[in-house]
Design a protein around this motif. Structure first.
Motif, PDB file in Angstrom:
ATOM      1  N   LEU A 120       0.836  -1.210   0.000  1.00 19.88           N
ATOM      2  CA  LEU A 120       0.000   0.000   0.000  1.00 19.88           C
ATOM      3  C   LEU A 120       0.867   1.255   0.000  1.00 19.88           C
ATOM      4  CD1 LEU A 120      -2.909  -0.897   2.491  1.00 19.88           C
ATOM      5  CD2 LEU A 120      -2.829  -1.202   0.025  1.00 19.88           C
ATOM      6  N   GLU A 121       1.954   1.184   0.758  1.00 25.09           N
ATOM      7  CA  GLU A 121       2.886   2.307   0.817  1.00 25.09           C
ATOM      8  C   GLU A 121       3.498   2.545  -0.571  1.00 25.09           C
ATOM      9  OE1 GLU A 121       5.110   2.554   4.795  1.00 25.09           O
ATOM     10  OE2 GLU A 121       6.575   1.905   3.315  1.00 25.09           O
ATOM     11  N   SER A 169       3.555  -7.468  -4.986  1.00 22.88           N
ATOM     12  CA  SER A 169       4.852  -7.393  -4.286  1.00 22.88           C
ATOM     13  C   SER A 169       6.005  -7.756  -5.230  1.00 22.88           C
ATOM     14  CB  SER A 169       4.853  -8.302  -3.050  1.00 22.88           C
ATOM     15  OG  SER A 169       4.463  -9.604  -3.402  1.00 22.88           O
ATOM     16  N   ASP A 170       5.723  -8.572  -6.255  1.00 17.21           N
ATOM     17  CA  ASP A 170       6.779  -8.898  -7.230  1.00 17.21           C
ATOM     18  C   ASP A 170       7.184  -7.655  -8.019  1.00 17.21           C
ATOM     19  OD1 ASP A 170       6.691 -11.493  -6.408  1.00 17.21           O
ATOM     20  OD2 ASP A 170       5.455 -12.206  -8.081  1.00 17.21           O
ATOM     21  N   TYR A 171       6.185  -6.849  -8.384  1.00 13.65           N
ATOM     22  CA  TYR A 171       6.483  -5.602  -9.099  1.00 13.65           C
ATOM     23  C   TYR A 171       7.266  -4.663  -8.188  1.00 13.65           C
ATOM     24  CZ  TYR A 171       3.106  -6.853 -12.755  1.00 13.65           C
ATOM     25  OH  TYR A 171       2.430  -7.464 -13.782  1.00 13.65           O
ATOM     26  N   GLY A 229      11.607  -3.209  -8.298  1.00 12.44           N
ATOM     27  CA  GLY A 229      11.949  -1.789  -8.405  1.00 12.44           C
ATOM     28  C   GLY A 229      11.031  -0.971  -9.302  1.00 12.44           C
ATOM     29  N   GLU A 230       9.842  -1.518  -9.627  1.00 12.01           N
ATOM     30  CA  GLU A 230       8.880  -0.726 -10.410  1.00 12.01           C
ATOM     31  C   GLU A 230       8.370   0.447  -9.563  1.00 12.01           C
ATOM     32  OE1 GLU A 230       7.025  -1.515 -13.424  1.00 12.01           O
ATOM     33  OE2 GLU A 230       8.113  -3.333 -13.965  1.00 12.01           O
ATOM     34  N   ASP A 231       7.849   1.460 -10.242  1.00 12.00           N
ATOM     35  CA  ASP A 231       7.356   2.660  -9.564  1.00 12.00           C
ATOM     36  C   ASP A 231       5.877   2.472  -9.203  1.00 12.00           C
ATOM     37  OD1 ASP A 231       6.333   5.131  -8.877  1.00 12.00           O
ATOM     38  OD2 ASP A 231       7.464   6.228 -10.404  1.00 12.00           O
ATOM     39  N   GLY A 232       5.602   2.216  -7.935  1.00  2.00           N
ATOM     40  CA  GLY A 232       4.243   1.912  -7.485  1.00  2.00           C
ATOM     41  C   GLY A 232       3.274   3.067  -7.655  1.00  2.00           C
ATOM     42  N   ARG A 233       3.757   4.290  -7.395  1.00  2.00           N
ATOM     43  CA  ARG A 233       2.857   5.448  -7.548  1.00  2.00           C
ATOM     44  C   ARG A 233       2.431   5.603  -9.005  1.00  2.00           C
ATOM     45  NH1 ARG A 233       3.236   9.314  -3.044  1.00  2.00           N
ATOM     46  NH2 ARG A 233       4.354   8.149  -1.463  1.00  2.00           N
ATOM     47  N   ALA A 234       3.368   5.316  -9.922  1.00  2.00           N
ATOM     48  CA  ALA A 234       3.028   5.414 -11.353  1.00  2.00           C
ATOM     49  C   ALA A 234       2.003   4.337 -11.711  1.00  2.00           C
ATOM     50  CB  ALA A 234       4.289   5.265 -12.202  1.00  2.00           C
TER      51      ALA A 234
END
Ligand code: GLU
Ligand code: ZN
Length: 274
Positions: free
Chosen positions: A60-61, A246-248, A252-257
């Motif tokens: 979530l963070e 969690s794999d993404y 190192g993927e950009d979660g906010r994007a």
């Protein structure tokens, strides 16, 4: 004030359907200056893996969401038991020792929770050595509660019609509460005013509204959002191997994007919305 919640069960990693659901609930609250809650629904015995809850918080963070966490279900068992006793004393529950297999054999009718229970154990003397679930006596419950409605912010006002659940289980043989009882009590205890979740749980709200009426709990509104589907048109599911967010996150993927894309209706490859 609008209060929404995301209530994942730690029995597998979060997938994109969960992420979408959390974002919808988060944004509905935040856009209205309200509160967004996280509640870990961890009473599912051996299927529950407590270490996953921490992964959920990190997910979530990573998505850029802000939440307040309320106590997990495992801390609320005394309350479930007290309410079940009250309903039992009021003659609204009855014990049932049938197994799932027996019910499937007896009942050709399938509802949202599986084969519709034909009421076999109601008013019967049961073998006390067999484990028993507690079922809601739906006829009595509906007679006591009278006519009720509930409101979905998308689908509008609904007349309460829980009949397709039959005499639904409120206390499981192995657990102090079923999903229906625990979620209804927790949403009320947490002051949730807008229950936000996927359309797959639309029908469950008939049962939840009835329980609220029987227990004198306030009625929230509901927002049942569209589901994300895999490339075969099936609802995303842990058991079907839908990818874990969690794999993404861990690559190192950009979660906010990613969260921004979901808000704009862009889904990861192989996923669509119903
Ligand atoms: N723990 C439930 C689930 O993960 C929550 C359902 C709900 O939002 O009411 O399916
Ligand atoms: Zn039975």
């Amino acid at each position: 004030m609008i209060v929404t919640r995301f209530a994942p069960s730690p029995n597998g990693p979060l997938h994109w359907g969960h992420a979408y659901s959390a974002i919808v609930a988060h944004d509905l609250a935040k856009e209205a200056g309200g509160r967004f809650l996280l509640r870990i629904e961890d009473i599912d015995g051996p299927r529950s893996k407590p270490e996953l809850a921490d992964e959920f918080r990190r997910d979530l963070e990573w998505l850029g969401l802000e939440w307040e966490e309320v106590p997990a279900q495992s801390t609320r068992i005394g309350r479930y038991e007290a309410v079940a006793r009250d309903l039992l004393d009021r003659g609204l529950l009855y014990p049932c020792t049938c197994t799932r297999k027996e019910i499937e054999k007896l009942s050709p009718r399938i509802g949202p929770d599986g084969a519709i229970y034909p009421g076999t154990c109601k008013g019967r003397l049961l073998d006390p050595s067999k484990p028993a679930a507690l079922r809601l006596d739906l006829d009595r419950a509906l007679a006591e509660a009278g006519e009720l409605t509930w409101t979905d912010t998308i689908a509008g006002e609904q007349a309460v019609a829980p009949q397709e659940f039959g005499d639904v289980v409120l206390v499981r043989k192995d657990l102090p509460a079923s999903y229906h009882l625990a979620a209804t009590l927790d949403d009320a205890a947490d002051g949730v005013t807008l229950v936000t979740r996927g359309k797959d749980l639309f029908h469950a709200s008939h049962v939840h509204r009835l329980l609220q009426a029987l227990l004198g709990l306030p009625a929230p509104q509901w927002h049942h959002h569209a589901l994300l589907l895999d490339c075969e048109g099936r609802k995303l599911a842990k058991r079907r191997g839908s990818p874990a967010i969690s794999d993404y996150r861990k690559t190192g993927e950009d979660g906010r994007a990613w969260a921004q894309r979901l808000r704009q209706g862009e889904w990861p490859v192989g996923i669509s919305r119903a």
